[in-house]
Design a protein around this motif. Structure first.
Motif, PDB file in Angstrom:
ATOM      1  N   PHE A   1     -16.190 -28.261  74.055  1.00  0.00           N
ATOM      2  CA  PHE A   1     -15.275 -28.748  75.100  1.00  0.00           C
ATOM      3  C   PHE A   1     -13.843 -28.935  74.603  1.00  0.00           C
ATOM      4  O   PHE A   1     -13.191 -29.913  74.916  1.00  0.00           O
ATOM      5  CB  PHE A   1     -15.782 -30.069  75.701  1.00  0.00           C
ATOM      6  N   ALA A   2     -13.385 -27.978  73.794  1.00  0.00           N
ATOM      7  CA  ALA A   2     -12.018 -28.095  73.278  1.00  0.00           C
ATOM      8  C   ALA A   2     -10.989 -27.663  74.317  1.00  0.00           C
ATOM      9  O   ALA A   2      -9.834 -28.058  74.242  1.00  0.00           O
ATOM     10  CB  ALA A   2     -11.857 -27.249  72.025  1.00  0.00           C
ATOM     11  N   ILE A   3     -11.399 -26.829  75.262  1.00  0.00           N
ATOM     12  CA  ILE A   3     -10.455 -26.330  76.264  1.00  0.00           C
ATOM     13  C   ILE A   3     -11.019 -26.530  77.665  1.00  0.00           C
ATOM     14  O   ILE A   3     -12.228 -26.608  77.851  1.00  0.00           O
ATOM     15  CB  ILE A   3     -10.137 -24.830  76.067  1.00  0.00           C
ATOM     16  N   ALA A   4     -10.115 -26.622  78.604  1.00  0.00           N
ATOM     17  CA  ALA A   4     -10.515 -26.752  80.009  1.00  0.00           C
ATOM     18  C   ALA A   4      -9.392 -26.171  80.850  1.00  0.00           C
ATOM     19  O   ALA A   4      -8.304 -25.887  80.337  1.00  0.00           O
ATOM     20  CB  ALA A   4     -10.739 -28.219  80.368  1.00  0.00           C
TER      21      ALA A   4
ATOM     22  N   SER B   1      -6.150 -25.037  78.753  1.00  0.00           N
ATOM     23  CA  SER B   1      -5.384 -25.938  77.892  1.00  0.00           C
ATOM     24  C   SER B   1      -6.298 -26.859  77.095  1.00  0.00           C
ATOM     25  O   SER B   1      -7.395 -27.204  77.526  1.00  0.00           O
ATOM     26  CB  SER B   1      -4.449 -26.784  78.773  1.00  0.00           C
ATOM     27  N   THR B   2      -5.813 -27.250  75.928  1.00  0.00           N
ATOM     28  CA  THR B   2      -6.439 -28.361  75.211  1.00  0.00           C
ATOM     29  C   THR B   2      -5.913 -29.636  75.850  1.00  0.00           C
ATOM     30  O   THR B   2      -5.035 -29.584  76.718  1.00  0.00           O
ATOM     31  CB  THR B   2      -6.016 -28.350  73.736  1.00  0.00           C
ATOM     32  N   GLU B   3      -6.384 -30.807  75.434  1.00  0.00           N
ATOM     33  CA  GLU B   3      -5.851 -32.044  75.999  1.00  0.00           C
ATOM     34  C   GLU B   3      -4.368 -32.143  75.646  1.00  0.00           C
ATOM     35  O   GLU B   3      -3.969 -31.902  74.515  1.00  0.00           O
ATOM     36  CB  GLU B   3      -6.633 -33.274  75.499  1.00  0.00           C
ATOM     37  N   PHE B   4      -3.548 -32.447  76.605  1.00  0.00           N
ATOM     38  CA  PHE B   4      -2.105 -32.561  76.435  1.00  0.00           C
ATOM     39  C   PHE B   4      -1.510 -31.336  75.761  1.00  0.00           C
ATOM     40  O   PHE B   4      -0.478 -31.418  75.104  1.00  0.00           O
ATOM     41  CB  PHE B   4      -1.741 -33.839  75.672  1.00  0.00           C
TER      42      PHE B   4
ATOM     43  N   ALA C   1     -10.238 -30.238  69.530  1.00  0.00           N
ATOM     44  CA  ALA C   1     -11.645 -30.291  69.134  1.00  0.00           C
ATOM     45  C   ALA C   1     -12.174 -28.929  68.699  1.00  0.00           C
ATOM     46  O   ALA C   1     -13.337 -28.799  68.337  1.00  0.00           O
ATOM     47  CB  ALA C   1     -12.477 -30.825  70.295  1.00  0.00           C
TER      48      ALA C   1
ATOM     49  N   MET D   1     -22.457 -37.307  73.068  1.00  0.00           N
ATOM     50  CA  MET D   1     -21.620 -36.140  72.855  1.00  0.00           C
ATOM     51  C   MET D   1     -20.675 -36.401  71.688  1.00  0.00           C
ATOM     52  O   MET D   1     -20.100 -37.474  71.581  1.00  0.00           O
ATOM     53  CB  MET D   1     -20.813 -35.871  74.137  1.00  0.00           C
TER      54      MET D   1
ATOM     55  N   HIS E   1     -14.054 -35.255  70.064  1.00  0.00           N
ATOM     56  CA  HIS E   1     -12.945 -35.263  69.118  1.00  0.00           C
ATOM     57  C   HIS E   1     -11.713 -35.792  69.842  1.00  0.00           C
ATOM     58  O   HIS E   1     -11.425 -35.392  70.967  1.00  0.00           O
ATOM     59  CB  HIS E   1     -12.701 -33.831  68.637  1.00  0.00           C
ATOM     60  N   PHE E   2     -11.028 -36.718  69.189  1.00  0.00           N
ATOM     61  CA  PHE E   2      -9.854 -37.304  69.837  1.00  0.00           C
ATOM     62  C   PHE E   2      -8.613 -37.121  68.981  1.00  0.00           C
ATOM     63  O   PHE E   2      -8.705 -37.107  67.762  1.00  0.00           O
ATOM     64  CB  PHE E   2     -10.060 -38.809  70.071  1.00  0.00           C
TER      65      PHE E   2
ATOM     66  N   PRO F   1     -15.046 -35.301  77.491  1.00  0.00           N
ATOM     67  CA  PRO F   1     -14.167 -34.603  76.546  1.00  0.00           C
ATOM     68  C   PRO F   1     -12.713 -34.700  77.008  1.00  0.00           C
ATOM     69  O   PRO F   1     -12.425 -34.480  78.194  1.00  0.00           O
ATOM     70  CB  PRO F   1     -14.646 -33.147  76.609  1.00  0.00           C
ATOM     71  N   PRO F   2     -11.780 -35.034  76.091  1.00  0.00           N
ATOM     72  CA  PRO F   2     -10.380 -35.217  76.497  1.00  0.00           C
ATOM     73  C   PRO F   2      -9.777 -34.000  77.188  1.00  0.00           C
ATOM     74  O   PRO F   2      -8.991 -34.141  78.119  1.00  0.00           O
ATOM     75  CB  PRO F   2      -9.659 -35.494  75.177  1.00  0.00           C
ATOM     76  N   ALA F   3     -10.167 -32.791  76.754  1.00  0.00           N
ATOM     77  CA  ALA F   3      -9.590 -31.605  77.400  1.00  0.00           C
ATOM     78  C   ALA F   3      -9.992 -31.574  78.879  1.00  0.00           C
ATOM     79  O   ALA F   3      -9.196 -31.220  79.744  1.00  0.00           O
ATOM     80  CB  ALA F   3     -10.038 -30.333  76.699  1.00  0.00           C
ATOM     81  N   GLU F   4     -11.226 -31.968  79.152  1.00  0.00           N
ATOM     82  CA  GLU F   4     -11.680 -31.961  80.553  1.00  0.00           C
ATOM     83  C   GLU F   4     -10.976 -33.048  81.359  1.00  0.00           C
ATOM     84  O   GLU F   4     -10.590 -32.833  82.506  1.00  0.00           O
ATOM     85  CB  GLU F   4     -13.202 -32.148  80.627  1.00  0.00           C
TER      86      GLU F   4
END
Lengths: 324, 615
Positions: free
Chosen positions: A193-196, A207-210, A218, B1, B4-5, B85-88
């Protein structure tokens, strides 16, 4: 080997069943449904999709977001077909065949929608290294240039490639937002879940988070997203660099299958090389161990190939530095 | 789960905002600081975390309400707490207009620049705002206030409108309509009190107090303002009757009533109820109050003016179909409706009136028209991006949390108590054979007395305009938008068409959300069409190619036509526009794409805009 030893030794040969493969016991067969495709009747097992039926009949159906190993997201709509009794066209990749359905795969409406979808994609994204899509565009007569006639330019996803690590490049100017990489990074394969998908509408993007760089995200560099990308938006750094330098030459390349040397799982690797340098590693989709997926080692860990045998450092001439 | 942060930590305020909703974290796995000894042996994330995903949107609201925006640290903390998950979570937060992931001042003035407000002077208002002390957008402002443009706020009867929200320990909101820079500034500095809710909503119903109203008679009256008033007016008699006569009887009445959904799709309500009744549980009921169709505000008026009736209706629906939880999904731009509904649910629960049904929960949207699409709404409640799902399966088979789900629009539900009390057959006798019952109409634009009007199906467009005092502005009608942005633009020669599903279909229009928006002769119809195209471009979720790219190409082409760069006289551009329209209608996933070209298509058939030849 004397007779006595042979008796004691375990038999290591796998017994080969004789005769034809036995049929399944009665009652375990999946029920079948009959549908009509372009006037031809075909029977498929229950649960099969319209795309399965089309493929079985040898009807070439364009797909962008569909892959056998991923859950259909039916987002690209390139595979739409006309279903009798339905107001709108339906996506063949995800719509299950139902008894008595009648579909048309090459009607005027279907051709228009497929042409427009391909035209839309090509007018907004760089499809220069997606030969399969170019073939379909030709087949359906797509003319993406008609959106840019006159003074104003149509909106595109053009942007500089993201080069933030040594293993792979994200060139989102080529992205068609098929969701495949997100699925491979998520529950369909890697569960990282590194990208969404972020943003909305035409601004929606992977994108990755931010939007942090991959090394901060991740990402575990399994490269399973690269393997499923249909347009080269996700690409090995090795391939990207060669393409940038104008040296990517498929005529000088060859592919060979081998087994990954790292662990005992035994993943099949398809190694592509150019001038004896490995440029890309994939795994066959129909390979039962991998289903096309690999880990960082199998995907990228081939730097040792071509390294000097005595472990010395390599200089620019390819000879061992210690000898100089 | 195994999440990663990034290293970003939340501030104390952000942590408090999240904890105020979720309680204190009980372990390191769910965002707690201290490493408890037990944390080393057992993972407490897993299903327990994933099971809380549906709280993502409420938590994002809590952060945004408290801090005004969502920082990296806050998002990280929210993800730890919920196991997302932060990306989600980033993907979800960036989906909604009302959230900001970069710093912004605490007070936001959302000024509606949609069709009804353009007709009523948005341009002048924006010019005035440009020379006022309030900057448009930006990360900071000297007085802590910025203004932004917004799609339709559902305040069309008081256009031009602005919605002001302030973040902080005590988040607040207010409406300025008709808005002026002076009025907006007064609200921003919290000078003067907002008018009483009842008084304000009564002004939105010009028919109030005239008698004979079935859906609007409590709006602005004591019977709509308090539970006591509602009970004195015969409230909850319908739920009692339902419980006495049983589920089967209720569903039969709804079937007999011939009621069809009032959200725009006009699906037979009884058939939906029957399907959910027959499905295996657990099942859910959802009231779709994500009213976002430009020009539509009837659901807002019902929620603000008659919330108890809606609670009763939803209780009847959940009881009759055997649902175990009911949700009311209210658009983020309706804070007043949210408060009124929350108050009504609380009152009814306290009095034990919901006992025969199930608990009712409110969920707030956050600025996304697409979440009014039922399957997008489910994804939104579940904590995912509000992207529609492909159908089938239909909601009655697999809806919220992939369970059989009953989804009804606010106005649809508002008809239910009356149907039970009078009987389905009596209800079916109202209106026409095909279109039965009373109907609410949203009149705005160039009209003398804008507001929500109630009339039986079969009333003509002209009669509705006359009920509302006639055409304002130049006094001469040039065109009438019916059904909303996804509806059709009618020619003055067509205004004697009765408002029924069958008659509207015949002239290539739609009842839609029952918008009636006359434009006078001064209105630039081309500019209106460009605005409608811009609306769909902005609101497309981006999932499917026909809509994601089609709405952009449509908007671009209309802009070029409007600027005079190209003309519709040329075959080439007419063909292109037609083909864009067809692929969106034929191949999009959901109704947004299917109807994104409807208004444009209907207008070009009827009006010689951009050098085209109307038929």
């Amino acid at each position: 080997m004397n007779h006595r030893d042979a008796d004691l030794a375990p038999d290591l040969t796998v017994p080969v069943p004789r005769g034809p493969v036995p049929a399944a016991p009665p009652g375990t067969e999946r029920p079948r449904v009959e549908i009509e495709v372009d006037g031809k009747t075909i029977s498929v097992e229950e649960g099969a999709t319209l795309l399965d039926a089309c493929r079985r009949l040898g009807i070439d159906t364009p797909t962008v977001c569909y892959l056998e190993t991923l859950t259909p997201v039916n987002a690209c709509r390139a595979c739409v077909v006309e279903l009798e009794g339905s107001r709108v066209l339906v996506p063949a990749c995800s719509r299950k065949a139902e008894q008595g359905m009648s579909i048309r795969t090459d009607s005027e409406r279907v051709r228009l929608s497929r042409r427009m979808v391909l035209e839309f994609l090509a007018s907004g994204s760089d499809l220069s290294i997606s030969p399969e899509l170019s073939d379909y565009m030709e087949r359906y007569g797509a003319e993406p240039s008609r959106y840019g006639e006159g003074g104003s330019e149509p909106a595109t996803v053009e942007q500089p490639a993201k080069v933030d690590n040594e293993l792979y490049v994200r060139d989102y100017a080529k992205c068609v937002l098929c969701y495949k990489c997100v699925e491979a990074c998520g529950t369909d394969a890697q569960n990282t879940f590194a990208i969404a998908v972020a943003g909305r509408g035409f601004d929606a993007h992977i994108s990755t988070e931010f939007d942090v760089d991959l090394p901060e995200s991740a990402c575990v560099y399994c490269g399973n997203c690269i393997a499923v990308c249909p347009t080269g938006a996700l690409i090995f750094k090795s391939e990207h660099d060669l393409r940038q330098a104008g040296q990517w030459d498929e005529d000088r390349q060859r592919e060979a299958d081998t087994i990954c040397p790292y662990c005992g799982v035994g993943c099949t690797l398809t190694v592509r090389s150019q001038d004896n340098q490995i440029v890309r590693v994939t795994s066959p989709l129909d390979q039962e161990v991998t289903a096309g997926n690999l880990c960082i080692k199998g995907r990228f860990g081939w730097g040792f190939v071509g390294a000097p045998a005595d472990g010395g450092t390599e200089d620019g001439n390819g000879s061992c530095g210690a000898e100089d | 789960m195994d999440l990663h942060f990034t290293p970003d930590a939340p501030t104390d305020t952000e942590r408090e905002a999240v904890d105020s909703l979720l309680g204190e974290p009980d372990s390191n796995w769910t965002g707690g600081d201290r490493l408890l000894a037990s944390d080393l042996r057992t993972s407490q994330a897993g299903h327990r975390g994933a099971g809380k995903r549906h709280l993502l949107l409420p938590v994002l609201h809590a952060i945004s309400d408290r801090c005004g925006w969502i920082s990296r640290g806050a998002l990280n903390y929210c993800c730890r707490r919920l196991g997302v998950p932060p990306a989600e979570a980033y993907g979800v937060a960036t989906f909604y207009d009302m959230f900001s992931l970069s710093p912004r001042p605490p007070v936001i003035v959302r000024v509606c620049d949609d069709i009804a407000c353009i007709a009523k002077g948005f341009d002048g208002l924006s010019d005035d705002l440009a020379s006022s002390a309030i900057p448009e957008g930006g990360e900071s402002s000297p007085n802590g206030v910025i203004w932004t443009r917004s799609p339709c706020l559902g305040l069309c009867e008081r256009a031009p409108a602005a919605l002001i929200s302030g973040a902080g320990e005590q988040p607040w909101h207010a409406v300025s309509a008709p808005a002026t820079p002076v009025a907006i500034e007064r609200v921003c500095h919290r000078e003067g009190r907002a008018a009483e809710a009842g008084a304000e909503v009564r002004a939105s119903v010009p028919q109030a107090g005239t008698g004979g109203l079935r859906l609007l008679h409590r709006v602005g009256e004591p019977s709509g303002g308090s539970l006591q008033g509602y009970l004195r007016d015969g409230g909850f008699a319908a739920l009692d009757l339902a419980v006495r006569n049983g589920r089967e009887w209720v569903v039969e009445q709804v079937e007999a009533s011939n009621l069809v959904g009032r959200g725009g799709a006009a699906f037979p309500t009884g058939r939906k109820w029957r399907a959910v009744l027959g499905a295996k549980g657990p099942k859910y009921a959802v009231c779709n109050a994500d009213e976002s169709e430009p020009g539509t505000f009837k659901d807002r008026v019902l929620m603000e003016g008659d919330p108890y009736a809606l609670v009763e209706a939803l209780a009847i629906a959940s009881f009759a179909t055997g649902c175990e939880r009911a949700y009311v999904y209210i658009r983020g731009e309706y804070p007043e409706s949210t408060e009124r509904m929350a108050g009504a649910i609380e009152d009814c629960e306290r009095e034990g009136l919901l006992a025969p049904a199930c608990p009712i929960e409110i969920r707030r949207g956050a600025g996304a028209y697409i979440c009014g699409e039922e399957t997008a709404l489910f994804n939104s409640i579940e904590g995912y991006r509000g992207e529609p799902r492909n159908k089938p399966p239909y909601p009655t088979q697999s809806g919220l949390f992939r369970r059989p789900t009953l989804v009804n629009n606010v106005e649809t539900l508002a008809n239910i108590p009356g149907i039970l009390l009078e009987g389905g057959a009596a209800y079916a006798a109202m209106g026409t054979d095909v279109s039965s019952g009373p109907k609410l109409f949203c009149l705005s634009g160039h009209i003398l007395r804008p507001g929500v009007y109630e009339a039986e199906f079969g009333v003509t467009v002209r009669e509705l305009i006359e009920m509302a005092g006639g055409v304002a502005g130049s006094g001469q009608v040039q065109a009438v938008l019916v059904g909303g942005a996804a509806g059709a633009l009618l020619h003055p020669g067509e205004i004697d068409t009765p408002f029924t599903f069958e008659a509207m279909r015949e002239i290539g229009a739609t009842v839609g959300s029952a918008v009636v928006m006359p434009f006078d002769t001064t209105v630039d119809l081309g500019a209106m069409l460009v605005r409608i195209a811009e609306f769909f471009r902005h609101e497309s979720c981006g999932q499917c190619v026909p809509c994601r790219v089609g709405t952009v190409r449509q908007h671009e082409l209309l802009q070029r036509l409007q600027s005079g760069e190209v003309r519709l006289g040329s075959e080439q551009h007419r063909t292109l526009l037609g083909e864009i329209s067809q692929v969106m209608r034929d191949a999009s996933i959901c109704g947004l794409g299917h109807t994104a070209a409807s208004a444009v298509d209907s207008a070009l058939l009827r009006f010689p805009i951009w050098g085209g030849s109307a038929r």
